[in-house]
Design a protein around this motif. Structure first.
Motif, short mmCIF file in Angstrom:
data_model
loop_
_atom_site.label_atom_id
_atom_site.label_comp_id
_atom_site.label_asym_id
_atom_site.label_seq_id
_atom_site.Cartn_x
_atom_site.Cartn_y
_atom_site.Cartn_z
N ILE A 107 0.84 -1.20 0.00
CA ILE A 107 0.00 0.00 0.00
C ILE A 107 0.88 1.25 0.00
N TYR A 111 0.81 4.21 -2.90
CA TYR A 111 0.54 5.64 -2.68
C TYR A 111 1.81 6.49 -2.75
N HIS A 116 -2.38 5.77 -7.32
CA HIS A 116 -3.83 6.00 -7.14
C HIS A 116 -4.33 7.16 -8.00
N HIS A 121 -8.05 4.28 -6.13
CA HIS A 121 -7.58 3.84 -4.82
C HIS A 121 -7.22 2.35 -4.79
N TYR A 122 -6.34 2.02 -3.86
CA TYR A 122 -5.69 0.71 -3.79
C TYR A 122 -6.67 -0.46 -3.66
N ARG A 127 -5.07 -3.74 -5.39
CA ARG A 127 -4.78 -4.86 -4.49
C ARG A 127 -4.50 -6.15 -5.26
N CYS A 163 -5.52 -3.88 5.18
CA CYS A 163 -5.85 -2.75 4.29
C CYS A 163 -6.07 -1.44 5.06
N ALA A 166 -4.69 1.70 3.47
CA ALA A 166 -5.41 2.09 2.25
C ALA A 166 -6.69 2.83 2.63
N GLU A 169 -5.78 6.34 3.56
CA GLU A 169 -5.54 7.16 2.36
C GLU A 169 -6.87 7.62 1.75
#
Length: 255
Positions: A107, A111, A116, A121-122, A127, A163, A166, A169
């Motif tokens: 992660i 970022y 991203h 987004h992750y 993932r 996670c 993530a 974030e």
């Protein structure tokens, strides 16, 4: 002709033992991060890393472990391992330990390299499939009643939601959105997401399901908490999300 699934399974612990030192090195790195004076913690130290030899080695270990676990999944999908392999406690536990320790680095890489911005987004867009598979292994494992109800007396060695960073974030994005968004309905949605994540994170912390790096003074999470506190103080007169928020943000006084 290849080995039988049983023989493959019998030889796999040797392969695991060969990559175990890399995992140990990452554990050492995590402890080292937690002891630094900048108080950034594991995730943020790796995310903002310069090209030092230490981090380059950690990154190499991360990639080596990913290759090992991808090869295990590949063998399962080719029926080269016994059909119940994903239910064997040794491998369920080993994969979970790996996921909790290493996914935060994935992660951080995502970022830190600002992937991203292009991909999204992750969790949804970055993932790796192996982690989703290991989630299922862990969820489907046999759990003893003692294991499930056990309360922690100290913080976990690794945050129990791999996670978590993530989600931090994404929460940072929502907070930024509160400063720029002018549509009341969209603001209300953002605020609800922020509140939900705040409750979720507090729950993890109260249950000691996070590791120390989450609470490091200058971690992304701690900085987010500080920014949220400022936003709430600015808007202290209103308990829930105010419809007048846009006027407030534009500098008008809200009664």
């Amino acid at each position: 002709m290849g080995l039988s699934p049983v023989l493959n399974a019998a030889s796999l612990p040797l392969s695991l033992s060969k990559v175990a030192p890399y995992r140990a090195q990452i554990e050492w790195y995590k402890r080292w991060c937690d002891e630094q004076d900048d108080e950034m913690g594991y995730y943020d130290t790796f995310k903002t890393r310069e090209s030092s030899k230490r981090e380059m080695r950690v990154n190499m270990y991360r990639l080596t472990l990913a290759r090992f676990w991808n090869s295990v999944i590949d063998m399962i999908e080719k029926n080269e391992l016994p059909h119940d392999f994903d239910q064997r406690a040794k491998w369920v536990n080993a994969s979970q330990f790996y996921k909790l320790l290493v996914e935060p680095l994935d992660i951080a890489e995502y970022y830190g390299k600002e992937k991203h911005v292009k991909k999204g987004h992750y969790i949804e867009h970055g993932r790796e499939r192996r982690y989703e598979i290991f989630d299922r292994w862990w969820k489907n494992r046999e759990v003893t009643s003692g294991e499930e109800n056990k309360e922690r007396s100290k913080f976990a060695s690794s945050t129990q939601d791999s996670c978590f960073w993530a989600k931090v974030e994404e929460a940072r994005d929502w907070l930024n959105g509160m400063r720029s968004e002018r549509d009341n309905n969209k603001l209300a949605i953002l605020w609800e997401k922020i509140e939900n994540f705040e409750k979720y994170a507090i729950g993890l912390i109260e249950n000691k399901e996070v590791s120390n790096d989450v609470l490091a003074k200058n971690s992304s999470y701690s900085l987010w908490v500080g920014e949220l506190k400022e936003l709430k103080q600015l808007n202290a007169n209103v308990q829930r999300f105010p419809q007048q928020f846009t006027r407030f943000m534009d500098g008008e006084v809200v009664p």
